[in-house]
Design a protein around this motif. Sequence first.
Motif, PDB file in Angstrom:
ATOM      1  N   GLY A   1       0.854  -1.186   0.000  1.00 27.07           N
ATOM      2  CA  GLY A   1       0.000   0.000   0.000  1.00 27.07           C
ATOM      3  C   GLY A   1       0.887   1.232   0.000  1.00 27.07           C
ATOM      4  N   ASP A   2       0.351   2.362   0.433  1.00 28.47           N
ATOM      5  CA  ASP A   2       1.173   3.558   0.551  1.00 28.47           C
ATOM      6  C   ASP A   2       2.391   3.255   1.418  1.00 28.47           C
ATOM      7  N   PHE A   3       3.521   3.844   1.074  1.00 27.58           N
ATOM      8  CA  PHE A   3       4.754   3.514   1.776  1.00 27.58           C
ATOM      9  C   PHE A   3       5.669   4.723   1.878  1.00 27.58           C
ATOM     10  N   CYS A   4       6.594   4.664   2.824  1.00 19.36           N
ATOM     11  CA  CYS A   4       7.640   5.674   2.945  1.00 19.36           C
ATOM     12  C   CYS A   4       8.830   5.248   2.096  1.00 19.36           C
ATOM     13  N   MET A   5       9.607   6.221   1.660  1.00 23.96           N
ATOM     14  CA  MET A   5      10.840   5.916   0.943  1.00 23.96           C
ATOM     15  C   MET A   5      11.869   6.996   1.222  1.00 23.96           C
ATOM     16  N   THR A   6      13.119   6.594   1.391  1.00 20.79           N
ATOM     17  CA  THR A   6      14.188   7.577   1.567  1.00 20.79           C
ATOM     18  C   THR A   6      15.503   6.985   1.101  1.00 20.79           C
ATOM     19  N   TYR A   7      16.527   7.820   1.157  1.00 20.72           N
ATOM     20  CA  TYR A   7      17.869   7.411   0.754  1.00 20.72           C
ATOM     21  C   TYR A   7      18.627   6.873   1.962  1.00 20.72           C
ATOM     22  N   GLY A   8      19.567   5.957   1.701  1.00 24.82           N
ATOM     23  CA  GLY A   8      20.282   5.312   2.794  1.00 24.82           C
ATOM     24  C   GLY A   8      21.517   6.049   3.237  1.00 24.82           C
ATOM     25  N   ASP A   9      21.501   7.377   3.130  1.00 24.23           N
ATOM     26  CA  ASP A   9      22.708   8.127   3.499  1.00 24.23           C
ATOM     27  C   ASP A   9      22.418   9.476   4.144  1.00 24.23           C
ATOM     28  N   GLY A  10      21.222   9.657   4.703  1.00 23.68           N
ATOM     29  CA  GLY A  10      20.909  10.949   5.311  1.00 23.68           C
ATOM     30  C   GLY A  10      19.986  10.819   6.501  1.00 23.68           C
ATOM     31  N   VAL A  11      20.209  11.679   7.494  1.00 20.96           N
ATOM     32  CA  VAL A  11      19.388  11.672   8.707  1.00 20.96           C
ATOM     33  C   VAL A  11      18.719  13.033   8.883  1.00 20.96           C
ATOM     34  N   SER A  12      17.635  13.042   9.642  1.00 25.20           N
ATOM     35  CA  SER A  12      16.855  14.263   9.790  1.00 25.20           C
ATOM     36  C   SER A  12      15.987  14.177  11.037  1.00 25.20           C
TER      37      SER A  12
END
Length: 254
Positions: free
Chosen positions: A119-130
């Motif tokens: 279903g709807d999902f999160c996605m991000t890059y494996g090299d950054g924090v926030s």
Amino acid sequence: MQAVILAGGLGTRISEESFIRPKPMIEIGGRPILWHIMKIYSAYGIHDFIICCGYKGYMIKEYFANYFLHMSDVTIDIRNNTVEVHTQKSEPWRITLIDTGQETMTGGRLKRVAPYLKGDFCMTYGDGVSTVDIGKLVAFHKQHGRQATMTAVQPPGRFGSIQFDKAIVTSFLEKPDGDGHWVNGGFFVLSPDVIERIEGDATVWEGKPLESLARDRELEAYFHHGFWQPMDTQRDKTYLEELWSTDQAPWKIW
């Protein structure tokens, strides 16, 4: 909800480290930055991860295959081939590790894991924090109803700024925030429908897919004014390490 993390790139701008390990496995405070990213999501109740592996992906698989053992106090009886677990500190994570190809682009990696999405999902890059609030981000995505939400951030300044009164220097500002422009900070929330905009392995997510979403007015920006820091270079790694070692890491919310 699931979180997809892109972790297959070569990391050429930090080749001092990525020569021997995939960029997401470069450590901050003795833990891979990938672990830090997962801890951020986990703090908001997201424990189901899909990791898009590529370059030296076997190292990521080996890390998590042995994670329970690494995080536990154990007695290993070699003669009887038994392991007794005394205490364990592992997280409640479910991790799907998919080899998405060494040369595959960011969009292609996302397309390759499409069969595992629910279903709807999160996605991000494996090299950054926030410090982005994932809970508010997901709620914002559900509220506006478009196919995609992208976290927009103002990149941190790399150099100090000088303040003037005519030609007279009045003060110094150490590493100010960006000059007012906003950039893609990752931390997306996406509908599975976006997969249809990806042609194949050679598709860069930041190219035609995002451009088509913007053209069709299906891409909403979530403006994040807090901490955001990628780990593109050795300088970035040193900065993140200093924050962690001095207990000033803003992203540590667990």
